[in-house]
Scaffold this active site. Structure first.
Site, mmCIF file in Angstrom:
data_model
loop_
_atom_site.group_PDB
_atom_site.id
_atom_site.type_symbol
_atom_site.label_atom_id
_atom_site.label_comp_id
_atom_site.label_asym_id
_atom_site.label_seq_id
_atom_site.Cartn_x
_atom_site.Cartn_y
_atom_site.Cartn_z
ATOM 1 N N CYS A 109 41.327 26.757 46.175
ATOM 2 C CA CYS A 109 40.208 25.966 46.691
ATOM 3 C C CYS A 109 39.205 25.829 45.561
ATOM 4 O O CYS A 109 39.465 26.285 44.443
ATOM 5 C CB CYS A 109 39.602 26.558 47.969
ATOM 6 S SG CYS A 109 38.559 28.004 47.789
ATOM 7 N N GLY A 110 38.076 25.213 45.814
ATOM 8 C CA GLY A 110 37.116 24.946 44.753
ATOM 9 C C GLY A 110 36.677 26.187 44.001
ATOM 10 O O GLY A 110 36.803 26.267 42.777
ATOM 11 N N HIS A 121 47.452 46.942 39.044
ATOM 12 C CA HIS A 121 46.594 47.977 39.625
ATOM 13 C C HIS A 121 46.377 47.834 41.124
ATOM 14 O O HIS A 121 46.116 48.835 41.793
ATOM 15 C CB HIS A 121 45.225 47.976 38.932
ATOM 16 C CG HIS A 121 45.293 48.420 37.514
ATOM 17 N ND1 HIS A 121 44.155 48.698 36.779
ATOM 18 C CD2 HIS A 121 46.335 48.641 36.676
ATOM 19 C CE1 HIS A 121 44.508 49.070 35.560
ATOM 20 N NE2 HIS A 121 45.818 49.027 35.472
ATOM 21 N N ARG A 164 45.207 54.299 45.791
ATOM 22 C CA ARG A 164 44.074 53.400 46.016
ATOM 23 C C ARG A 164 44.463 52.218 46.903
ATOM 24 O O ARG A 164 43.718 51.827 47.792
ATOM 25 C CB ARG A 164 43.523 52.921 44.679
ATOM 26 C CG ARG A 164 42.976 54.073 43.859
ATOM 27 C CD ARG A 164 42.727 53.693 42.432
ATOM 28 N NE ARG A 164 42.332 54.872 41.672
ATOM 29 C CZ ARG A 164 42.452 54.976 40.367
ATOM 30 N NH1 ARG A 164 42.943 53.966 39.668
ATOM 31 N NH2 ARG A 164 42.074 56.077 39.739
ATOM 32 N N ARG A 175 37.838 24.513 40.597
ATOM 33 C CA ARG A 175 36.693 23.905 39.915
ATOM 34 C C ARG A 175 36.225 24.715 38.705
ATOM 35 O O ARG A 175 35.311 24.287 37.999
ATOM 36 C CB ARG A 175 35.549 23.701 40.900
ATOM 37 C CG ARG A 175 35.905 22.656 41.950
ATOM 38 C CD ARG A 175 34.724 22.211 42.774
ATOM 39 N NE ARG A 175 35.160 21.192 43.714
ATOM 40 C CZ ARG A 175 35.072 21.301 45.038
ATOM 41 N NH1 ARG A 175 34.535 22.383 45.584
ATOM 42 N NH2 ARG A 175 35.503 20.338 45.820
#
Length: 143
Positions: A65-66, A98, A136, A109
């Site tokens: 997306c932008g 990671h 993690r 954009r």
């Protein structure tokens, strides 16, 4: 490899470049993106990609997306999806190594089509390192 891709009105040309590369490399591509610059709502194109990844129908997802933010937020609502907003190849590599990211979010954009293609190439070929990173990643989901 099976890859799902989705984009809003900011990314049709990016999607086309990426899909061409993926198909030429022998990957199967599910295309949920729009093909026009007419304004659309990015969640309508992100959710199908996330569902494919979530259900194991795709190995990886690519969303565009932008800014990359809205569509990343959308796909990250799905359990088992770890989308990383990437703007350079090195971030895409680290997201895989990671974070075991399985969806790359591209800000159309703020990157060029060639940068986006390089990020995708790096993303789908980089392995998760595991080890201390697995601990993690295991803590990311709220179960």
């Amino acid at each position: 490899m099976k890859i799902s891709i989705g984009n809003d009105h900011a990314g049709p040309s990016y999607k086309n470049v990426i899909v061409k590369f993926l198909k030429e490399a022998g990957h199967t591509v599910s295309n949920y993106g729009t093909d026009t610059p007419d304004s659309v709502d990015y969640p309508d194109f992100g959710h199908p990609v996330a569902t494919d990844v979530e259900e194991g129908k795709a190995d990886f997802g690519i969303v565009i997306c932008g800014s990359g933010n809205g569509i990343a937020m959308t796909v990250n609502k799905h359990q088992g999806v770890r989308a990383a907003l990437c703007w350079i190849k090195e971030i895409a590599i680290l997201a895989r190594e990671h974070n075991n990211a399985n969806v790359i979010a591209i800000p159309a954009r703020y990157t060029s089509e060639m940068q986006a293609l390089e990020m995708v190439k790096a993303f789908i070929t980089t392995e998760f390192e595991g080890g201390r990173h697995q601990r993690r990643v295991d803590k990311i989901a709220c179960n």
